[in-house]
Design a protein around this motif. Structure first.
Motif, PDB file in Angstrom:
ATOM      1  N   VAL A 265       7.923   1.640  20.844  1.00 25.53           N
ATOM      2  CA  VAL A 265       6.529   1.775  21.281  1.00 25.53           C
ATOM      3  C   VAL A 265       6.284   3.164  21.841  1.00 25.53           C
ATOM      4  CG1 VAL A 265       4.766   0.935  22.887  1.00 25.53           C
ATOM      5  CG2 VAL A 265       6.270  -0.693  21.726  1.00 25.53           C
ATOM      6  N   LYS A 266       7.177   3.640  22.687  1.00 25.28           N
ATOM      7  CA  LYS A 266       6.983   4.975  23.269  1.00 25.28           C
ATOM      8  C   LYS A 266       7.124   6.071  22.219  1.00 25.28           C
ATOM      9  CE  LYS A 266       7.651   4.607  28.214  1.00 25.28           C
ATOM     10  NZ  LYS A 266       8.438   5.062  29.382  1.00 25.28           N
ATOM     11  N   GLU A 267       8.000   5.877  21.260  1.00 18.68           N
ATOM     12  CA  GLU A 267       8.127   6.857  20.179  1.00 18.68           C
ATOM     13  C   GLU A 267       6.826   6.948  19.397  1.00 18.68           C
ATOM     14  OE1 GLU A 267       9.473   9.871  18.139  1.00 18.68           O
ATOM     15  OE2 GLU A 267      10.747   8.914  19.667  1.00 18.68           O
ATOM     16  N   ALA A 268       6.218   5.800  19.124  1.00 21.60           N
ATOM     17  CA  ALA A 268       4.941   5.797  18.423  1.00 21.60           C
ATOM     18  C   ALA A 268       3.865   6.507  19.239  1.00 21.60           C
ATOM     19  CB  ALA A 268       4.507   4.363  18.123  1.00 21.60           C
ATOM     20  N   LEU A 269       3.826   6.236  20.529  1.00 22.12           N
ATOM     21  CA  LEU A 269       2.846   6.891  21.396  1.00 22.12           C
ATOM     22  C   LEU A 269       3.089   8.399  21.451  1.00 22.12           C
ATOM     23  CD1 LEU A 269       2.719   4.293  24.303  1.00 22.12           C
ATOM     24  CD2 LEU A 269       0.899   4.769  22.648  1.00 22.12           C
ATOM     25  N   ALA A 270       4.356   8.798  21.498  1.00 20.42           N
ATOM     26  CA  ALA A 270       4.688  10.222  21.513  1.00 20.42           C
ATOM     27  C   ALA A 270       4.232  10.895  20.222  1.00 20.42           C
ATOM     28  CB  ALA A 270       6.190  10.404  21.719  1.00 20.42           C
ATOM     29  N   SER A 271       4.394  10.202  19.095  1.00 21.73           N
ATOM     30  CA  SER A 271       3.984  10.781  17.807  1.00 21.73           C
ATOM     31  C   SER A 271       2.479  10.992  17.749  1.00 21.73           C
ATOM     32  CB  SER A 271       4.449   9.885  16.656  1.00 21.73           C
ATOM     33  OG  SER A 271       3.648   8.716  16.549  1.00 21.73           O
ATOM     34  N   LEU A 272       1.751  10.201  18.525  1.00 21.28           N
ATOM     35  CA  LEU A 272       0.286  10.338  18.590  1.00 21.28           C
ATOM     36  C   LEU A 272      -0.162  11.266  19.712  1.00 21.28           C
ATOM     37  CD1 LEU A 272      -0.640   6.564  18.069  1.00 21.28           C
ATOM     38  CD2 LEU A 272      -0.691   8.392  16.350  1.00 21.28           C
ATOM     39  N   GLY A 273       0.795  11.831  20.436  1.00 19.96           N
ATOM     40  CA  GLY A 273       0.477  12.753  21.519  1.00 19.96           C
ATOM     41  C   GLY A 273      -0.064  12.094  22.763  1.00 19.96           C
ATOM     42  N   LEU A 274       0.272  10.813  22.968  1.00 20.99           N
ATOM     43  CA  LEU A 274      -0.304  10.063  24.089  1.00 20.99           C
ATOM     44  C   LEU A 274       0.588  10.007  25.316  1.00 20.99           C
ATOM     45  CD1 LEU A 274      -1.884   7.171  22.008  1.00 20.99           C
ATOM     46  CD2 LEU A 274      -3.068   9.083  23.100  1.00 20.99           C
ATOM     47  N   CYS A 275       1.886  10.137  25.144  1.00 23.19           N
ATOM     48  CA  CYS A 275       2.804  10.220  26.287  1.00 23.19           C
ATOM     49  C   CYS A 275       4.156  10.705  25.782  1.00 23.19           C
ATOM     50  CB  CYS A 275       2.940   8.883  27.026  1.00 23.19           C
ATOM     51  SG  CYS A 275       3.894   7.614  26.169  1.00 23.19           S
ATOM     52  N   ARG A 276       5.068  10.982  26.695  1.00 25.41           N
ATOM     53  CA  ARG A 276       6.418  11.367  26.312  1.00 25.41           C
ATOM     54  C   ARG A 276       7.178  10.142  25.795  1.00 25.41           C
ATOM     55  NH1 ARG A 276       8.398  16.178  28.457  1.00 25.41           N
ATOM     56  NH2 ARG A 276      10.492  15.278  28.564  1.00 25.41           N
ATOM     57  N   ARG A 277       8.241  10.397  25.034  1.00 16.48           N
ATOM     58  CA  ARG A 277       9.027   9.306  24.467  1.00 16.48           C
ATOM     59  C   ARG A 277      10.056   8.747  25.443  1.00 16.48           C
ATOM     60  NH1 ARG A 277      10.404  13.616  21.252  1.00 16.48           N
ATOM     61  NH2 ARG A 277       9.464  12.576  19.444  1.00 16.48           N
ATOM     62  N   ASP A 278      10.220   9.364  26.586  1.00 17.40           N
ATOM     63  CA  ASP A 278      11.302   9.027  27.511  1.00 17.40           C
ATOM     64  C   ASP A 278      11.277   7.564  27.944  1.00 17.40           C
ATOM     65  OD1 ASP A 278      10.352  11.742  27.589  1.00 17.40           O
ATOM     66  OD2 ASP A 278      11.790  12.156  29.177  1.00 17.40           O
ATOM     67  N   VAL A 279      12.440   6.927  27.908  1.00 18.54           N
ATOM     68  CA  VAL A 279      12.662   5.633  28.535  1.00 18.54           C
ATOM     69  C   VAL A 279      13.842   5.787  29.480  1.00 18.54           C
ATOM     70  CG1 VAL A 279      11.743   4.301  26.605  1.00 18.54           C
ATOM     71  CG2 VAL A 279      14.176   4.824  26.689  1.00 18.54           C
ATOM     72  N   ARG A 280      13.917   4.893  30.441  1.00 18.97           N
ATOM     73  CA  ARG A 280      15.001   4.977  31.425  1.00 18.97           C
ATOM     74  C   ARG A 280      16.196   4.131  31.000  1.00 18.97           C
ATOM     75  NH1 ARG A 280      11.801   4.607  37.223  1.00 18.97           N
ATOM     76  NH2 ARG A 280      11.008   6.758  37.209  1.00 18.97           N
ATOM     77  N   PRO A 281      17.392   4.563  31.398  1.00 20.31           N
ATOM     78  CA  PRO A 281      18.565   3.717  31.170  1.00 20.31           C
ATOM     79  C   PRO A 281      18.364   2.362  31.858  1.00 20.31           C
ATOM     80  CG  PRO A 281      19.218   5.917  31.890  1.00 20.31           C
ATOM     81  CD  PRO A 281      17.728   5.822  32.067  1.00 20.31           C
ATOM     82  N   PRO A 282      18.831   1.277  31.238  1.00 21.64           N
ATOM     83  CA  PRO A 282      19.743   1.232  30.102  1.00 21.64           C
ATOM     84  C   PRO A 282      19.079   1.347  28.738  1.00 21.64           C
ATOM     85  CG  PRO A 282      19.365  -0.976  30.932  1.00 21.64           C
ATOM     86  CD  PRO A 282      18.638  -0.058  31.857  1.00 21.64           C
ATOM     87  N   GLY A 283      17.775   1.645  28.673  1.00 26.23           N
ATOM     88  CA  GLY A 283      17.149   1.952  27.396  1.00 26.23           C
ATOM     89  C   GLY A 283      17.539   3.350  26.946  1.00 26.23           C
ATOM     90  N   GLY A 284      17.175   3.705  25.727  1.00 31.06           N
ATOM     91  CA  GLY A 284      17.487   5.037  25.210  1.00 31.06           C
ATOM     92  C   GLY A 284      16.489   5.427  24.141  1.00 31.06           C
ATOM     93  N   THR A 285      16.457   6.706  23.800  1.00 29.08           N
ATOM     94  CA  THR A 285      15.529   7.193  22.786  1.00 29.08           C
ATOM     95  C   THR A 285      16.062   6.918  21.381  1.00 29.08           C
ATOM     96  OG1 THR A 285      16.534   9.387  22.956  1.00 29.08           O
ATOM     97  CG2 THR A 285      14.548   8.988  24.254  1.00 29.08           C
ATOM     98  N   LEU A 286      15.166   6.965  20.415  1.00 27.17           N
ATOM     99  CA  LEU A 286      15.534   6.709  19.028  1.00 27.17           C
ATOM    100  C   LEU A 286      16.284   7.887  18.430  1.00 27.17           C
ATOM    101  CD1 LEU A 286      12.447   5.140  17.217  1.00 27.17           C
ATOM    102  CD2 LEU A 286      14.590   4.014  17.799  1.00 27.17           C
ATOM    103  N   PRO A 287      17.198   7.623  17.493  1.00 24.96           N
ATOM    104  CA  PRO A 287      17.820   8.718  16.746  1.00 24.96           C
ATOM    105  C   PRO A 287      16.782   9.388  15.848  1.00 24.96           C
ATOM    106  CG  PRO A 287      18.496   6.604  15.855  1.00 24.96           C
ATOM    107  CD  PRO A 287      17.745   6.311  17.117  1.00 24.96           C
ATOM    108  N   GLU A 288      17.028  10.622  15.502  1.00 23.95           N
ATOM    109  CA  GLU A 288      16.071  11.410  14.732  1.00 23.95           C
ATOM    110  C   GLU A 288      15.640  10.724  13.442  1.00 23.95           C
ATOM    111  OE1 GLU A 288      14.491  14.123  15.397  1.00 23.95           O
ATOM    112  OE2 GLU A 288      15.477  14.740  17.248  1.00 23.95           O
ATOM    113  N   GLU A 289      16.564  10.064  12.754  1.00 28.14           N
ATOM    114  CA  GLU A 289      16.227   9.486  11.455  1.00 28.14           C
ATOM    115  C   GLU A 289      15.217   8.350  11.549  1.00 28.14           C
ATOM    116  OE1 GLU A 289      20.266   7.652  12.697  1.00 28.14           O
ATOM    117  OE2 GLU A 289      19.273   9.627  12.766  1.00 28.14           O
ATOM    118  N   LYS A 290      15.096   7.741  12.720  1.00 29.38           N
ATOM    119  CA  LYS A 290      14.130   6.656  12.895  1.00 29.38           C
ATOM    120  C   LYS A 290      12.778   7.159  13.385  1.00 29.38           C
ATOM    121  CE  LYS A 290      16.312   2.664  12.041  1.00 29.38           C
ATOM    122  NZ  LYS A 290      17.472   3.162  11.325  1.00 29.38           N
ATOM    123  N   ARG A 291      12.749   8.339  13.976  1.00 27.35           N
ATOM    124  CA  ARG A 291      11.505   8.829  14.565  1.00 27.35           C
ATOM    125  C   ARG A 291      10.426   9.059  13.516  1.00 27.35           C
ATOM    126  NH1 ARG A 291      13.671  13.196  19.136  1.00 27.35           N
ATOM    127  NH2 ARG A 291      14.756  11.629  20.428  1.00 27.35           N
TER     128      ARG A 291
END
Length: 303
Positions: A265-291
């Motif tokens: 969800v945050k990656e999608a929002l980041a792609s639209l310029g609506l917020c940063r993609r950052d999530v806190r541990p124990p979550g993590g960001t997506l690998p480049e190939e999925k972005r």
């Protein structure tokens, strides 16, 4: 409070129950400006029920002060445009304090997160939720049920003590179990919210749900509302047309035991310029190939 019907709160649960994300700034703090913009985007998109402090909002990764902040922000932005269902949880005193804080702000309901404890008895589950519900008798209370072992008669027992327990967010991935649980607890006594969002909404509606949660709504508010309209009129083919449009996005969220539920969800929002993609541990960001895939899906929904 026995004469209170909670009619408005029950109606708010029979809807798209949006779970806003909690955006973070570059320094790791809650980005208050981005949070305000995202909340307003939901409201402007037609959302009328907000759950600050839900799992899509990274409830368990927030500090107590941050949990209060996201609730305060949601109540302030909602005003008279939406009903706030504030997420509360952790130990009983913390959950009670959070519920009273939400009440003081003007929230109308609280959602009680599944107790986080390795040993949860049926009687203990009732006692936990009863403590919260009795502390805020003016508020509608919604247990968040994720434990497939919990029998419906325990919910009925809780409701016998607490008339303000008015709805259930049911998040066990088993439509047949949901149908049985709802009938054992009292199908008409509660508002049943499909707590596993759009992928399960059609099957759960067929068994008695009248609302569903949504994290996808942060990205594309119109899609959940379109599905809800179809389900309300009993048009399951139309609802499944939306289901097909969101299928891959939700599959990415559900992968690896839902490890990327918030991340996508945050990656999608980041792609639209609506917020940063950052999530806190124990979550993590997506690998480049999925972005790129997530960005393509989100971009397609904006056209």
């Amino acid at each position: 409070m026995s004469g209170v019907t909670f009619a408005d709160q029950r109606a708010a649960l029979a809807d798209v129950v949006a779970i806003p994300v909690t955006p973070f700034a570059a320094d790791g703090s809650v980005d208050r400006d981005a949070l305000r913009r995202l909340l307003r985007r939901l409201l402007d998109g037609g959302i009328r029920t907000l759950t600050p402090g839900g799992n899509t909002g990274e409830f368990y990764a927030l500090t107590p002060e941050e949990r209060r902040l996201v609730t305060e922000s949601a109540v302030r932005e909602a005003g008279d445009r939406a009903t706030v269902l504030a997420g509360v949880g952790h130990d009983v005193p913390t959950a009670v304090a959070s519920a009273r804080h939400a009440r003081g702000l003007g929230a109308r309901m609280v959602m009680v997160h599944q107790p986080v404890h390795p040993y949860v008895s049926g009687a203990g589950w009732v006692d936990y939720h009863r403590a919260v519900a009795e502390a805020v008798p003016e508020l509608g209370v919604v247990p968040y049920v994720r434990d497939a072992r919990l029998p419906g008669n325990r919910l009925a027992e809780l409701a016998g003590h607490c008339p303000n327990v008015i709805g259930v967010k049911y998040a066990v991935p088993d439509a047949a179990r949901f149908a049985a649980f709802a009938r054992d607890a009292g199908l008409d006594r509660f508002v049943w919210v499909a707590g596993l969002a759009e992928p399960y909404a059609p099957s759960y509606f067929s068994a008695g749900a009248t609302g569903f949660t949504s994290g996808l709504v942060n990205v594309a508010p119109d899609l959940p509302l379109t599905m809800l309209a179809a389900l309300r009129r009993g048009d399951y083919p139309a609802a499944m047309t939306v289901w097909e449009r969101i299928r891959r996005f939700e599959e990415l969220r559900a992968a690896h035991g839902s490890a990327d539920n918030v991340t996508v969800v945050k990656e999608a929002l980041a792609s639209l310029g609506l917020c940063r993609r950052d999530v806190r541990p124990p979550g993590g960001t997506l690998p480049e190939e999925k972005r790129a895939e997530v960005a393509a899906i989100a971009g397609g929904w904006q056209r």
